[in-house]
Design an enzyme around this catalytic site. Sequence first.
Site, PDB file in Angstrom:
ATOM      1  CE  LYS A  55      -3.930  -2.077   2.431  1.00 39.42           C
ATOM      2  NZ  LYS A  55      -4.634  -2.239   3.704  1.00 39.42           N
ATOM      3  CD  GLN A  99      -3.956  -4.629   6.728  1.00 40.59           C
ATOM      4  OE1 GLN A  99      -3.894  -3.611   6.051  1.00 40.59           O
ATOM      5  NE2 GLN A  99      -4.450  -5.750   6.263  1.00 40.59           N
ATOM      6  CG  ASP A 122     -10.307   0.029   5.011  1.00 37.97           C
ATOM      7  OD1 ASP A 122     -10.055  -0.328   3.842  1.00 37.97           O
ATOM      8  OD2 ASP A 122      -9.677  -0.392   5.989  1.00 37.97           O
TER       9      ASP A 122
END
Length: 300
Positions: A55, A99, A122
């Site tokens: 990422k 995460q 997200d």
Amino acid sequence: MATATIIDGKDFAARLRAAIAVQVADLKKAHHLTPGLAVVLVGDDLASQVYVRNKGIQAQEAGMNSFDHRLPTTVTAAELLEKINQLNQDPAVHGILVQLPLPKHIDADAVIDAIAVAKDVDGFHPYNAGLLAVGGAGMVPCTPVGCLMLLKHQLGKLAGLRAVVLGRSNIVGKPMAALLLREHCTVTIAHSRTHDLAEECRRADIVIAAVGKPQMVKGDWLKPGATVIDVGINRITAPDGKNRLVGDVDFDSAVQVAGAITPVPGGVGPMTIACLLLNTLTAACRQRGIPVPEVQPAAE
């Protein structure tokens, strides 16, 4: 026997990232704004470390600022929430991603709730989930967005098509169904309690498999010519003793029946990070009151 068209998510994602990079460069030039993505990783899970590293690399390649925050497994919930609060207040950070999974002593829902709605790239915050459900302009989870892009690239307009979504998670299944409804599909959400799952799939023009069960969907579950999007990523031991990645779809049998299908790896996976960058670009523009550009992948 004819075999399905292979939907190359890796290539599509690369072209999408290239288009995002062009928009980021324009944003810097016109508005002196560099989108910033902060990723918080708790613990030392190797798969998560690789994912977070990718990422960061792809964010930087797109011209964005990437901020990595690595915390030990022993971090307390209060300490993690304080870190999120700091990132919420940081004007250089436009997107925050924590995460998952988190250590068992930390309530993941409380962490997601703590992320500022505008920075929730997200798309997991309940407020953004609600906006998606009612047709609002919130942040949408990255994997479903990537799936939809691949579908529209392959099929064009989706209106009127029957779609079956296998899986009802808040991360993929439910938002995927909502996105397909927006495209005027007739949508069925199927799951472990569904009676005659195979027959539900056989009725569908589109099958989205997101259940986390290796090679569950067989070729004879599919309507001939159906488009299959395989979200699953499962590591199995092959007969030769080697580990390999497979999806939730039995690719070898499905490819003989489907009209088009995503492979694993190389299908949906690369799209998830590309769409994370797209969400970060969108978040940066919205936070500065700048019109969100329409990003079209570069030509094949």
